[in-house]
Design a protein around this motif. Structure first.
Motif, mmCIF file in Angstrom:
data_model
loop_
_atom_site.group_PDB
_atom_site.id
_atom_site.type_symbol
_atom_site.label_atom_id
_atom_site.label_comp_id
_atom_site.label_asym_id
_atom_site.label_seq_id
_atom_site.Cartn_x
_atom_site.Cartn_y
_atom_site.Cartn_z
ATOM 1 N N GLY A 1 0.854 -1.184 0.000
ATOM 2 C CA GLY A 1 0.000 0.000 0.000
ATOM 3 C C GLY A 1 0.884 1.225 0.000
ATOM 4 O O GLY A 1 1.919 1.239 -0.650
ATOM 5 N N ASP B 1 5.593 -0.626 4.198
ATOM 6 C CA ASP B 1 4.726 -1.524 3.434
ATOM 7 C C ASP B 1 5.429 -2.352 2.372
ATOM 8 O O ASP B 1 4.773 -2.896 1.494
ATOM 9 N N THR C 1 -3.187 -4.538 -0.057
ATOM 10 C CA THR C 1 -4.450 -4.030 -0.589
ATOM 11 C C THR C 1 -4.780 -4.693 -1.923
ATOM 12 O O THR C 1 -3.881 -5.070 -2.681
ATOM 13 N N THR D 1 -3.005 -3.029 -4.920
ATOM 14 C CA THR D 1 -1.613 -3.364 -5.207
ATOM 15 C C THR D 1 -1.448 -4.825 -5.614
ATOM 16 O O THR D 1 -0.573 -5.151 -6.405
#
Length: 249
Positions: free
Chosen positions: A15, A20, A55, A58
Motif C-alpha cells: 500500500g 509496506d 491491498t 496493489t
C-alpha cells in the motif's frame, strides 16, 4: 581492488504506508576492465512481510498475495543486507527513485547516493515519447536484455533487471558523477506534459506562459519552465508554490 558497481533496486509494496514493502529486487551494474559498464550476474529478490494485509489495488499490480509473504522476514531485517552488500557500491539506482527512497532510508543504505534513471532518461533521450521503465524498454530495446528475465513486469527483480539495462547505457553515455548530479535536481521535462500547451517543447512557449508554469506546484514542471527562462536570460518568478509530486511522462 574492488570493481566499481551500482546496485539497481526495485520495490513492490502492500500500500502506501511507511513500512509496506512486500518485495525487493536488485541487479548490479559493474565497470568492466575495458572501461565499459555492464549488467552483472549479481541479482536477486526477497519477499518481505509488510506487517499488514496487502491491498487489492496493489495485488492487482504485482499479484503478490498475503499468503506469499506470511512467513517472510520484515523490512527492517532484510533491507540493510540488500542495500549495503559486502564490497563497495558507488550508488544505488531506481526508476523514479524518490519512491524507493521513501523506504530505503539512510538507516538501511548507509547514506549511499542515488541515481534516478527516470530523471537521467529525460536528459539523455529527450526525443523519446514516454519515460516509464517499460516504455523505455520497448522504445529503446536495450542490447542484451533477455526478455524472459525481464518478466513478469511489476515484480521487483524483473523490473530491476530492465532498469539496469537503461542504467548501463546511461553510464556508458555520461559519467557517474553527471548522473548523480541530474538525479539531485527535479526532472527536466523535454516537453509540456499536460494542459493547453501539452506536447510543446519549452522553446516554443511564450514568456508569459513560461512564467505561469514556473509557479506550478509540480517540482518537475516548475524546474523545466525555470530552466527555459534562465536560458532566455529571464528571471523566474519569486515565491513559487511548494512542490507536490505528480505523475508526468
Amino acid at each position: 581492488m574492488l570493481t566499481p558497481r551500482v546496485r539497481v533496486v526495485d520495490l513492490e509494496t502492500a500500500g502506501n504506508g511507511p513500512h509496506d514493502v512486500c518485495e525487493i529486487g536488485w541487479q548490479d551494474v559493474t565497470l568492466g576492465s575495458n572501461g565499459r559498464w555492464r549488467v552483472d550476474e549479481e541479482r536477486g529478490s526477497r519477499l518481505v512481510n509488510p506487517g499488514r494485509p496487502i491491498t487489492p489495488e496493489t495485488m492487482a499490480v504485482h499479484h503478490i498475495i498475503d499468503a506469499d509473504v506470511a512467513g517472510a522476514p520484515f523490512w527492517k531485517d532484510v533491507a540493510a543486507d540488500v542495500l549495503k552488500p559486502e564490497g563497495e557500491i558507488r550508488a544505488l539506482a531506481a526508476h523514479r527513485a524518490a519512491f524507493e527512497q521513501r523506504y530505503c532510508t539512510p538507516r538501511f543504505t548507509g547514506g549511499a547516493p542515488w541515481i534516478c534513471t527516470w530523471k537521467c532518461a529525460l536528459r539523455l533521450w529527450p526525443h523519446l515519447t514516454s519515460f516509464s521503465n517499460q516504455m523505455l524498454r520497448y522504445q529503446r530495446m536495450p542490447e542484451g536484455l533477455i526478455r524472459e528475465l525481464g518478466l513478469p513486469a511489476h515484480r521487483a527483480l524483473p523490473d530491476a533487471y530492465v532498469t539496469a539495462h537503461h542504467l548501463r547505457d546511461m553510464l556508458n553515455q555520461a559519467s557517474l558523477e553527471q548522473l548523480l548530479a541530474w538525479s539531485r535536481e527535479p526532472g527536466l521535462l523535454p516537453r509540456v506534459p499536460n494542459g493547453p500547451e501539452r506536447g510543446k517543447p519549452w522553446d516554443r512557449l511564450a514568456a508569459d506562459v513560461l512564467q505561469a508554469l514556473a509557479q506550478d506546484r509540480d517540482p518537475n514542471l516548475r524546474f523545466s519552465a525555470e530552466t527555459e527562462l534562465r536560458r532566455r536570460g529571464e528571471a523566474p518568478p519569486a515565491g513559487a508554490a511548494e512542490p507536490a509530486q505528480r505523475t508526468l511522462l
